[in-house]
Write an enzyme that holds these catalytic residues in place. Structure first.
Site, PDB file in Angstrom:
ATOM      1  N   PRO A   2       0.960  -1.340  -0.162  1.00 17.92           N
ATOM      2  CA  PRO A   2      -0.265   0.149  -0.007  1.00 17.92           C
ATOM      3  C   PRO A   2       0.784   1.200   0.194  1.00 17.92           C
ATOM      4  O   PRO A   2       1.984   1.288   0.697  1.00 17.92           O
ATOM      5  CB  PRO A   2      -0.719  -0.123   1.261  1.00 17.92           C
ATOM      6  CG  PRO A   2      -0.670  -1.458   1.763  1.00 17.92           C
ATOM      7  CD  PRO A   2       0.556  -2.050   1.103  1.00 17.92           C
ATOM      8  N   GLU A   3       0.470   2.310  -0.660  1.00 13.13           N
ATOM      9  CA  GLU A   3       1.141   3.426  -0.624  1.00 13.13           C
ATOM     10  C   GLU A   3       0.097   4.616  -0.181  1.00 13.13           C
ATOM     11  O   GLU A   3      -1.011   4.505   0.020  1.00 13.13           O
ATOM     12  CB  GLU A   3       1.865   3.835  -2.194  1.00 13.13           C
ATOM     13  CG  GLU A   3       3.010   2.706  -2.320  1.00 13.13           C
ATOM     14  CD  GLU A   3       4.022   3.355  -3.198  1.00 13.13           C
ATOM     15  OE1 GLU A   3       4.319   4.478  -3.128  1.00 13.13           O
ATOM     16  OE2 GLU A   3       4.475   2.545  -4.157  1.00 13.13           O
ATOM     17  N   LYS A  60       1.916   6.704   5.751  1.00 17.17           N
ATOM     18  CA  LYS A  60       1.098   5.456   5.237  1.00 17.17           C
ATOM     19  C   LYS A  60       0.524   4.930   6.550  1.00 17.17           C
ATOM     20  O   LYS A  60       0.490   3.427   6.615  1.00 17.17           O
ATOM     21  CB  LYS A  60       1.793   4.428   4.516  1.00 17.17           C
ATOM     22  CG  LYS A  60       2.241   4.771   3.029  1.00 17.17           C
ATOM     23  CD  LYS A  60       3.168   3.893   2.371  1.00 17.17           C
ATOM     24  CE  LYS A  60       4.775   3.988   2.627  1.00 17.17           C
ATOM     25  NZ  LYS A  60       5.484   3.162   1.669  1.00 17.17           N
TER      26      LYS A  60
END
Length: 226
Positions: A2-3, A60
């Site tokens: 995930p970014e 994040k």
């Protein structure tokens, strides 16, 4: 992995669908590799009956502000993801839970049902994420160690140029350093450097002011497309 776009999309989905609703059911995984510093039973008891007031993000990392502390905090790791049943959290098809899907997933680490029947889950297949229960998520690592958020706390051109002029490492490595700018991951770094026509291995301090301005512009444009 995930970014920033996925984590920000999760935050926005929670803000849109979960704010002002009370947690009436909680299931926390008995997994002390992911559930950090608190037992599953204590975690469940702490959030039960609480109302979600807001959702926050830096880099994040995401956390939920409830009507009283402590607050659930999520460090997404390599495969962490937020799912809300009936809601497409991101633009990707995999972000929507179908009626035929296992729910909650066997990979769920944090699951809550809200007082209107809405259900939210944080999952992590590879178990590199961290889910914590914190009185002030911004005051302790990892959030306290993060640099300015790439979306929420942008630098000016002069600030960016001056900052880069002092850095002797390669520009891509610097962009990936979360203590310098938080939220930029591998594919976003590659994308903005390509758009700015800057080689990833060029030393940050060697960039001209024009190149710095172009790179900052590409970062800002990438954020506007979230």
């Amino acid at each position: 992995m995930p970014e920033l776009p996925e984590v920000e999309a999760a935050r926005r989905a929670i803000e849109e669908h979960c704010i002002g609703k009370k947690i009436v059911k909680s299931i926390i995984a008995d997994d002390n590799k992911v559930i950090d510093g608190v037992s599953a039973s204590d975690f469940e008891a702490s959030v039960l009956g609480k109302t979600i007031l807001s959702a926050h993000r830096k880099g994040k990392n995401l956390w939920l502000r409830l009507d009283s502390p402590p607050f659930p905090s999520f460090q997404f790791g390599m495969t962490g993801a937020i799912y809300i049943k009936g809601v497409a959290v991101t633009q990707y098809k995999r972000s929507a839970v179908k009626d035929t899907d296992e729910w909650p997933s066997k990979y769920s680490k944090f699951f809550v049902e809200l007082d209107d029947g809405l259900e939210l889950s944080f999952t992590d297949k590879r178990r590199f994420a961290k889910v914590r229960l914190l009185n002030d998520p911004t005051s302790v690592p990892p959030i306290s160690e993060l640099g300015p958020d790439a979306l929420l706390e942008p630098m000016t051109v002069d600030e960016f140029t001056d900052s880069l002029s002092k850095k002797k490492i390669t520009i891509k490595a610097l962009l990936l350093d979360q203590s310098y700018i938080s939220g930029i991951g591998n594919w976003i770094a590659d994308e903005v450097l390509y758009q700015a026509k800057i080689h990833p291995l060029q030393t940050a301090a060697s960039l001209s002011k024009k190149s710095c301005a172009t790179l900052l512009k590409c970062i800002k444009e990438r954020k506007q497309n979230l």
